[in-house]
Design a protein around this motif. Structure first.
Motif, PDB file in Angstrom:
ATOM      1  N   LEU A  58       1.035  -1.234  -0.188  1.00  0.00           N
ATOM      2  CA  LEU A  58       0.019  -0.157  -0.027  1.00  0.00           C
ATOM      3  C   LEU A  58       0.873   1.269  -0.052  1.00  0.00           C
ATOM      4  CD1 LEU A  58      -2.479  -1.200   2.632  1.00  0.00           C
ATOM      5  CD2 LEU A  58      -2.607  -1.594   0.020  1.00  0.00           C
ATOM      6  N   ILE A  59       0.680   2.077  -0.820  1.00  0.00           N
ATOM      7  CA  ILE A  59       1.351   3.249  -1.156  1.00  0.00           C
ATOM      8  C   ILE A  59       0.725   4.541  -0.690  1.00  0.00           C
ATOM      9  CG2 ILE A  59       2.908   4.379  -2.840  1.00  0.00           C
ATOM     10  CD1 ILE A  59       2.854   1.602  -4.388  1.00  0.00           C
ATOM     11  N   ARG A  60       1.326   5.472  -0.190  1.00  0.00           N
ATOM     12  CA  ARG A  60       0.905   6.867  -0.036  1.00  0.00           C
ATOM     13  C   ARG A  60       2.056   7.820  -0.149  1.00  0.00           C
ATOM     14  NH1 ARG A  60      -1.021   7.465   5.500  1.00  0.00           N
ATOM     15  NH2 ARG A  60      -3.088   6.185   4.888  1.00  0.00           N
ATOM     16  N   SER A  61       1.787   8.648  -0.872  1.00  0.00           N
ATOM     17  CA  SER A  61       3.171   9.700  -0.885  1.00  0.00           C
ATOM     18  C   SER A  61       2.482  11.001  -1.530  1.00  0.00           C
ATOM     19  CB  SER A  61       4.151   9.173  -2.245  1.00  0.00           C
ATOM     20  OG  SER A  61       3.229   9.629  -3.391  1.00  0.00           O
ATOM     21  N   ALA A  62       3.382  12.089  -1.556  1.00  0.00           N
ATOM     22  CA  ALA A  62       3.053  13.338  -1.814  1.00  0.00           C
ATOM     23  C   ALA A  62       1.913  13.492  -3.270  1.00  0.00           C
ATOM     24  CB  ALA A  62       4.195  14.290  -1.839  1.00  0.00           C
ATOM     25  N   SER A  63       2.457  12.519  -4.022  1.00  0.00           N
ATOM     26  CA  SER A  63       1.438  12.454  -5.318  1.00  0.00           C
ATOM     27  C   SER A  63       0.263  11.837  -4.950  1.00  0.00           C
ATOM     28  CB  SER A  63       2.361  12.041  -6.253  1.00  0.00           C
ATOM     29  OG  SER A  63       2.929  10.885  -6.055  1.00  0.00           O
ATOM     30  N   GLY A  64       0.003  10.962  -4.158  1.00  0.00           N
ATOM     31  CA  GLY A  64      -1.153  10.464  -3.858  1.00  0.00           C
ATOM     32  C   GLY A  64      -1.226   8.966  -3.262  1.00  0.00           C
ATOM     33  N   VAL A  65      -1.983   7.876  -3.407  1.00  0.00           N
ATOM     34  CA  VAL A  65      -2.211   6.795  -3.051  1.00  0.00           C
ATOM     35  C   VAL A  65      -2.077   5.760  -4.048  1.00  0.00           C
ATOM     36  CG1 VAL A  65      -3.190   7.301  -0.903  1.00  0.00           C
ATOM     37  CG2 VAL A  65      -4.721   6.692  -2.718  1.00  0.00           C
ATOM     38  N   GLY A  66      -1.778   4.318  -3.724  1.00  0.00           N
ATOM     39  CA  GLY A  66      -1.751   3.572  -4.933  1.00  0.00           C
ATOM     40  C   GLY A  66      -1.608   2.114  -4.228  1.00  0.00           C
ATOM     41  N   VAL A  67      -1.421   1.220  -4.931  1.00  0.00           N
ATOM     42  CA  VAL A  67      -1.278  -0.112  -4.332  1.00  0.00           C
ATOM     43  C   VAL A  67      -0.452  -0.960  -5.425  1.00  0.00           C
ATOM     44  CG1 VAL A  67      -3.416  -0.995  -5.341  1.00  0.00           C
ATOM     45  CG2 VAL A  67      -2.515  -2.234  -3.599  1.00  0.00           C
ATOM     46  N   HIS A  68       0.629  -1.815  -5.157  1.00  0.00           N
ATOM     47  CA  HIS A  68       1.480  -2.426  -5.998  1.00  0.00           C
ATOM     48  C   HIS A  68       1.403  -3.733  -5.622  1.00  0.00           C
ATOM     49  CE1 HIS A  68       4.947  -3.258  -8.465  1.00  0.00           C
ATOM     50  NE2 HIS A  68       5.703  -3.583  -7.298  1.00  0.00           N
ATOM     51  N   MET A  69       1.539  -4.683  -6.562  1.00  0.00           N
ATOM     52  CA  MET A  69       2.011  -6.086  -6.174  1.00  0.00           C
ATOM     53  C   MET A  69       3.282  -6.423  -6.625  1.00  0.00           C
ATOM     54  SD  MET A  69      -0.528  -9.393  -7.056  1.00  0.00           S
ATOM     55  CE  MET A  69      -0.094  -9.748  -8.587  1.00  0.00           C
ATOM     56  N   GLY A  70       4.305  -6.939  -5.634  1.00  0.00           N
ATOM     57  CA  GLY A  70       5.516  -7.229  -6.191  1.00  0.00           C
ATOM     58  C   GLY A  70       5.623  -8.436  -7.393  1.00  0.00           C
ATOM     59  N   GLY A  71       6.761  -8.436  -7.763  1.00  0.00           N
ATOM     60  CA  GLY A  71       7.043  -9.730  -8.595  1.00  0.00           C
ATOM     61  C   GLY A  71       7.121 -11.080  -8.058  1.00  0.00           C
ATOM     62  N   ASP A  72       7.580 -11.382  -6.657  1.00  0.00           N
ATOM     63  CA  ASP A  72       7.648 -12.500  -6.077  1.00  0.00           C
ATOM     64  C   ASP A  72       5.986 -12.930  -5.810  1.00  0.00           C
ATOM     65  OD1 ASP A  72      10.397 -12.796  -6.031  1.00  0.00           O
ATOM     66  OD2 ASP A  72      10.223 -12.069  -3.843  1.00  0.00           O
ATOM     67  N   GLU A  73       5.326 -12.025  -5.462  1.00  0.00           N
ATOM     68  CA  GLU A  73       3.803 -12.142  -5.292  1.00  0.00           C
ATOM     69  C   GLU A  73       3.059 -12.519  -6.767  1.00  0.00           C
ATOM     70  OE1 GLU A  73      -0.049 -12.857  -3.385  1.00  0.00           O
ATOM     71  OE2 GLU A  73       1.976 -13.280  -3.065  1.00  0.00           O
ATOM     72  N   LEU A  74       3.361 -11.865  -7.791  1.00  0.00           N
ATOM     73  CA  LEU A  74       3.020 -12.333  -9.109  1.00  0.00           C
ATOM     74  C   LEU A  74       3.322 -13.783  -9.523  1.00  0.00           C
ATOM     75  CD1 LEU A  74       1.335 -10.963 -11.340  1.00  0.00           C
ATOM     76  CD2 LEU A  74       3.189 -10.168 -12.197  1.00  0.00           C
ATOM     77  N   HIS A  75       4.530 -13.897  -9.164  1.00  0.00           N
ATOM     78  CA  HIS A  75       5.182 -15.439  -9.485  1.00  0.00           C
ATOM     79  C   HIS A  75       4.112 -16.272  -8.903  1.00  0.00           C
ATOM     80  CE1 HIS A  75       7.617 -18.662 -10.752  1.00  0.00           C
ATOM     81  NE2 HIS A  75       7.707 -18.907  -9.451  1.00  0.00           N
ATOM     82  N   ARG A  76       3.927 -16.262  -7.561  1.00  0.00           N
ATOM     83  CA  ARG A  76       3.275 -17.273  -6.587  1.00  0.00           C
ATOM     84  C   ARG A  76       2.051 -17.276  -7.227  1.00  0.00           C
ATOM     85  NH1 ARG A  76      -0.125 -17.578  -3.135  1.00  0.00           N
ATOM     86  NH2 ARG A  76      -0.914 -15.420  -3.131  1.00  0.00           N
ATOM     87  N   LEU A  77       1.303 -15.998  -7.357  1.00  0.00           N
ATOM     88  CA  LEU A  77       0.128 -15.793  -7.947  1.00  0.00           C
ATOM     89  C   LEU A  77      -0.065 -16.954  -9.296  1.00  0.00           C
ATOM     90  CD1 LEU A  77      -3.055 -15.042  -7.921  1.00  0.00           C
ATOM     91  CD2 LEU A  77      -1.984 -12.903  -9.171  1.00  0.00           C
ATOM     92  N   ASN A  78       0.680 -16.537 -10.272  1.00  0.00           N
ATOM     93  CA  ASN A  78       0.621 -17.345 -11.355  1.00  0.00           C
ATOM     94  C   ASN A  78       0.925 -18.727 -11.421  1.00  0.00           C
ATOM     95  OD1 ASN A  78      -0.110 -15.348 -13.212  1.00  0.00           O
ATOM     96  ND2 ASN A  78       2.009 -14.506 -13.175  1.00  0.00           N
ATOM     97  N   VAL A  79       1.604 -19.203 -10.496  1.00  0.00           N
ATOM     98  CA  VAL A  79       2.019 -20.739 -10.273  1.00  0.00           C
ATOM     99  C   VAL A  79       0.719 -21.219  -9.531  1.00  0.00           C
ATOM    100  CG1 VAL A  79       3.214 -22.284  -8.748  1.00  0.00           C
ATOM    101  CG2 VAL A  79       4.456 -20.505  -9.925  1.00  0.00           C
ATOM    102  N   TRP A  80      -0.065 -20.586  -8.763  1.00  0.00           N
ATOM    103  CA  TRP A  80      -1.211 -21.021  -7.909  1.00  0.00           C
ATOM    104  C   TRP A  80      -2.399 -21.314  -8.960  1.00  0.00           C
ATOM    105  CZ3 TRP A  80      -6.302 -19.460  -7.203  1.00  0.00           C
ATOM    106  CH2 TRP A  80      -6.930 -20.479  -6.408  1.00  0.00           C
ATOM    107  N   LEU A  81      -2.540 -20.213  -9.765  1.00  0.00           N
ATOM    108  CA  LEU A  81      -3.514 -20.372 -10.987  1.00  0.00           C
ATOM    109  C   LEU A  81      -3.124 -21.453 -11.849  1.00  0.00           C
ATOM    110  CD1 LEU A  81      -3.759 -16.311 -11.872  1.00  0.00           C
ATOM    111  CD2 LEU A  81      -5.323 -17.581 -10.838  1.00  0.00           C
TER     112      LEU A  81
END
Length: 162
Positions: A59-82
């Protein structure tokens, strides 16, 4: 698995909607955007959501706003699970602090990348109950652009089931 580009109806269980919306509302209470996924299978003109997934996210909060990011390790884990469960990402759902729209950041950092997949943006940090008519719905076209689905079409495209 069938292609998503030809899908004309996404069948989504109320529980999958509730699971994602609960997460979005929880992180929204702290002033953050959240991200959830609907995963399932496509057969012919119908895609059926089998469950919601809440990936690990930054979860990201900075002077330019908020956002959400999913890291590469999690993306890999997700793709293996799928792959292991013979499922695919049908839609990504995330929240915004105010208005529901697909920002340039949303376009560039999409997790759902198959042509025909959906991206839903829930307004106001999901403070109110889920309402498809106030949720911005986008669909990825063959050119790699997210095109807005008008609300009246979104209600026909997304069928909420018990």
């Amino acid at each position: 698995m069938a292609r998503l580009a030809g899908v004309e109806r996404f069948r989504v269980p109320r529980q999958a909607i509730a699971d994602v919306h609960e997460h979005l509302a929880a992180v929204g209470q702290s002033g953050y955007e959240g991200l959830g996924l609907w995963v399932g299978k496509a057969t012919g003109e119908t895609a059926t959501v089998e469950r919601a997934l809440i990936p690990q996210q930054h979860l990201i909060r900075s002077a330019s706003g908020v956002g959400v990011h999913m890291g590469g390790d999690e993306l890999h884990r997700l793709n293996v699970w799928l792959f292991e469960h013979d499922l695919r990402i049908l839609a990504q759902i995330h929240s915004h602090p105010t208005d529901a729209y697909h920002s340039q950041t949303d376009d560039e950092n999409a997790v759902a990348t198959a042509i025909g997949s959906l991206s839903l943006v829930v307004p106001d940090f999901a403070r109110r109950p889920f309402d498809l008519s106030s949720t911005a719905v986008y669909r990825l076209n063959a050119a790699g652009s997210w095109l807005e689905v008008p609300p009246q079409n979104a209600c026909r495209l997304i069928e909420i089931v018990d």
